[in-house]
Motif scaffolding. Structure first.
Motif, PDB file in Angstrom:
ATOM      1  N   ASN A 103       0.832  -1.200   0.000  1.00 40.39           N
ATOM      2  CA  ASN A 103       0.000   0.000   0.000  1.00 40.39           C
ATOM      3  C   ASN A 103       0.866   1.249   0.000  1.00 40.39           C
ATOM      4  OD1 ASN A 103      -2.655  -1.417   0.776  1.00 40.39           O
ATOM      5  ND2 ASN A 103      -1.226  -2.085   2.341  1.00 40.39           N
ATOM      6  N   GLU A 104       0.384   2.278  -0.674  1.00 40.97           N
ATOM      7  CA  GLU A 104       1.045   3.575  -0.558  1.00 40.97           C
ATOM      8  C   GLU A 104       0.444   4.281   0.646  1.00 40.97           C
ATOM      9  OE1 GLU A 104      -0.349   6.819  -1.026  1.00 40.97           O
ATOM     10  OE2 GLU A 104      -2.347   6.105  -1.476  1.00 40.97           O
ATOM     11  N   PHE A 105       1.214   5.186   1.239  1.00 41.52           N
ATOM     12  CA  PHE A 105       0.774   5.874   2.443  1.00 41.52           C
ATOM     13  C   PHE A 105       1.352   7.282   2.412  1.00 41.52           C
ATOM     14  CE2 PHE A 105       1.358   6.588   7.133  1.00 41.52           C
ATOM     15  CZ  PHE A 105       0.025   6.563   7.481  1.00 41.52           C
ATOM     16  N   THR A 106       0.480   8.286   2.435  1.00 46.30           N
ATOM     17  CA  THR A 106       0.920   9.675   2.350  1.00 46.30           C
ATOM     18  C   THR A 106       0.193  10.510   3.393  1.00 46.30           C
ATOM     19  OG1 THR A 106       1.219   9.399  -0.038  1.00 46.30           O
ATOM     20  CG2 THR A 106       1.177  11.658   0.808  1.00 46.30           C
ATOM     21  N   LEU A 107       0.984  11.238   4.174  1.00 48.21           N
ATOM     22  CA  LEU A 107       0.445  12.147   5.180  1.00 48.21           C
ATOM     23  C   LEU A 107       0.990  13.546   4.905  1.00 48.21           C
ATOM     24  CD1 LEU A 107       1.109   9.983   8.369  1.00 48.21           C
ATOM     25  CD2 LEU A 107      -1.057  10.224   7.146  1.00 48.21           C
ATOM     26  N   ILE A 108       0.153  14.569   5.105  1.00 44.38           N
ATOM     27  CA  ILE A 108       0.593  15.952   4.962  1.00 44.38           C
ATOM     28  C   ILE A 108       0.160  16.707   6.211  1.00 44.38           C
ATOM     29  CG2 ILE A 108       0.427  18.079   3.630  1.00 44.38           C
ATOM     30  CD1 ILE A 108      -0.113  16.351   1.150  1.00 44.38           C
ATOM     31  N   PHE A 109       1.121  17.405   6.827  1.00 44.58           N
ATOM     32  CA  PHE A 109       0.892  18.127   8.077  1.00 44.58           C
ATOM     33  C   PHE A 109       1.248  19.600   7.919  1.00 44.58           C
ATOM     34  CE2 PHE A 109       2.591  13.881   8.980  1.00 44.58           C
ATOM     35  CZ  PHE A 109       1.576  13.336   9.732  1.00 44.58           C
ATOM     36  N   LYS A 110       0.643  20.424   8.769  1.00 43.15           N
ATOM     37  CA  LYS A 110       1.055  21.821   8.905  1.00 43.15           C
ATOM     38  C   LYS A 110       2.079  21.878  10.031  1.00 43.15           C
ATOM     39  CE  LYS A 110      -3.198  23.971   7.315  1.00 43.15           C
ATOM     40  NZ  LYS A 110      -4.360  24.796   7.685  1.00 43.15           N
ATOM     41  N   ILE A 111       3.192  22.537   9.766  1.00 46.57           N
ATOM     42  CA  ILE A 111       4.236  22.695  10.771  1.00 46.57           C
ATOM     43  C   ILE A 111       3.873  23.872  11.672  1.00 46.57           C
ATOM     44  CG2 ILE A 111       6.696  23.206  11.112  1.00 46.57           C
ATOM     45  CD1 ILE A 111       7.161  21.846   8.364  1.00 46.57           C
ATOM     46  N   PHE A 116       4.932  13.050   4.734  1.00 46.31           N
ATOM     47  CA  PHE A 116       5.501  11.733   5.032  1.00 46.31           C
ATOM     48  C   PHE A 116       4.891  10.778   4.031  1.00 46.31           C
ATOM     49  CE2 PHE A 116       5.093   7.507   6.984  1.00 46.31           C
ATOM     50  CZ  PHE A 116       6.438   7.239   7.188  1.00 46.31           C
ATOM     51  N   ALA A 117       5.748  10.075   3.292  1.00 47.46           N
ATOM     52  CA  ALA A 117       5.258   9.112   2.301  1.00 47.46           C
ATOM     53  C   ALA A 117       6.016   7.799   2.469  1.00 47.46           C
ATOM     54  CB  ALA A 117       5.441   9.658   0.892  1.00 47.46           C
ATOM     55  N   LEU A 175       7.750  -2.307   6.119  1.00 40.95           N
ATOM     56  CA  LEU A 175       8.050  -1.000   5.533  1.00 40.95           C
ATOM     57  C   LEU A 175       9.022  -1.134   4.364  1.00 40.95           C
ATOM     58  CD1 LEU A 175       7.885   2.135   5.722  1.00 40.95           C
ATOM     59  CD2 LEU A 175       9.806   2.006   7.328  1.00 40.95           C
ATOM     60  N   HIS A 176       8.581  -0.742   3.167  1.00 43.32           N
ATOM     61  CA  HIS A 176       9.456  -0.754   1.996  1.00 43.32           C
ATOM     62  C   HIS A 176      10.380   0.453   2.007  1.00 43.32           C
ATOM     63  CE1 HIS A 176       7.810  -4.026  -0.594  1.00 43.32           C
ATOM     64  NE2 HIS A 176       6.778  -3.873   0.210  1.00 43.32           N
ATOM     65  N   ASP A 177       9.820   1.633   2.152  1.00 40.64           N
ATOM     66  CA  ASP A 177      10.610   2.856   2.185  1.00 40.64           C
ATOM     67  C   ASP A 177       9.790   3.956   2.836  1.00 40.64           C
ATOM     68  OD1 ASP A 177       9.213   4.601   0.064  1.00 40.64           O
ATOM     69  OD2 ASP A 177       9.628   2.789  -1.067  1.00 40.64           O
ATOM     70  N   ALA A 178      10.484   5.014   3.222  1.00 43.69           N
ATOM     71  CA  ALA A 178       9.797   6.159   3.836  1.00 43.69           C
ATOM     72  C   ALA A 178      10.596   7.416   3.532  1.00 43.69           C
ATOM     73  CB  ALA A 178       9.686   5.968   5.348  1.00 43.69           C
ATOM     74  N   ARG A 179       9.884   8.528   3.405  1.00 47.10           N
ATOM     75  CA  ARG A 179      10.557   9.801   3.172  1.00 47.10           C
ATOM     76  C   ARG A 179       9.756  10.925   3.798  1.00 47.10           C
ATOM     77  NH1 ARG A 179       8.739   6.887  -0.086  1.00 47.10           N
ATOM     78  NH2 ARG A 179       7.104   7.260  -1.570  1.00 47.10           N
ATOM     79  N   TRP A 180      10.505  11.941   4.250  1.00 52.65           N
ATOM     80  CA  TRP A 180       9.943  13.150   4.844  1.00 52.65           C
ATOM     81  C   TRP A 180      10.316  14.297   3.923  1.00 52.65           C
ATOM     82  CZ3 TRP A 180       7.025  12.687   9.173  1.00 52.65           C
ATOM     83  CH2 TRP A 180       7.198  11.539   9.970  1.00 52.65           C
TER      84      TRP A 180
END
Length: 147
Positions: free
Chosen positions: A7-15, A61-62, A45-50
């Motif tokens: 599965n793909e997983f994407t989160l977007i936050f306000k700093i 975060f993806a 977990l395959h990969d993660a990036r900020w």
């Protein structure tokens, strides 16, 4: 979105205002040992990036993971809570990884990809690691037979 078991997983936050530079510093402190521990602990977990963007006012975060969403989120809370708390404490309305509302927080910040593809869509992390071990062993046999 998913492709095979992944599965793909994407989160977007306000700093939080004024914390972009501090967060960039935290994220820039690459620690290969810590990253290896995360990969070992979160075995799906395959990969993660900020990614910091919009002049360091938003954070992405993806990642890609195998299996069930609830298990994936539970693994972060149980196995590497300090990593997420250390980063997400700089985002607005973050309740803390151990807060019972954490899954609601994640859902509120999750965005489904408009497109998603994988080079090897049917393989899990576990299967890929096994294939690499088998290939290394096979190559060693070939090398031993050549001498």
């Amino acid at each position: 979105m998913s492709r095979g078991p992944t599965n793909e997983f994407t989160l977007i936050f306000k700093i939080k205002p004024g914390q972009g530079e501090q967060l960039r510093t935290v994220l820039g402190q690459s620690n290969l040992e810590r990253e290896a521990q995360i990969q070992a602990r979160i075995g799906t977990l395959h990969d993660a990036r900020w990614v910091l963007f919009d002049d360091d006012t938003r954070l992405l975060f993806a990642s890609n993971f195998d299996g069930d969403w609830d298990v994936y989120i539970d693994d972060f809370a149980a196995l590497i809570p300090d990593v997420f708390d250390g980063i997400l404490q700089h985002t607005e309305d973050y309740p803390g990884i151990r807060d019972p509302r954490i899954k609601d927080f994640v859902v509120d910040h999750q965005h489904t990809a408009a497109g998603y593809s994988r080079a090897i869509p049917d393989a899990t992390v576990k299967e890929l690691k096994k294939a690499l071990r088998v290939n290394r062993a096979f190559q060693e046999l070939l090398d031993a037979g050549a001498t």
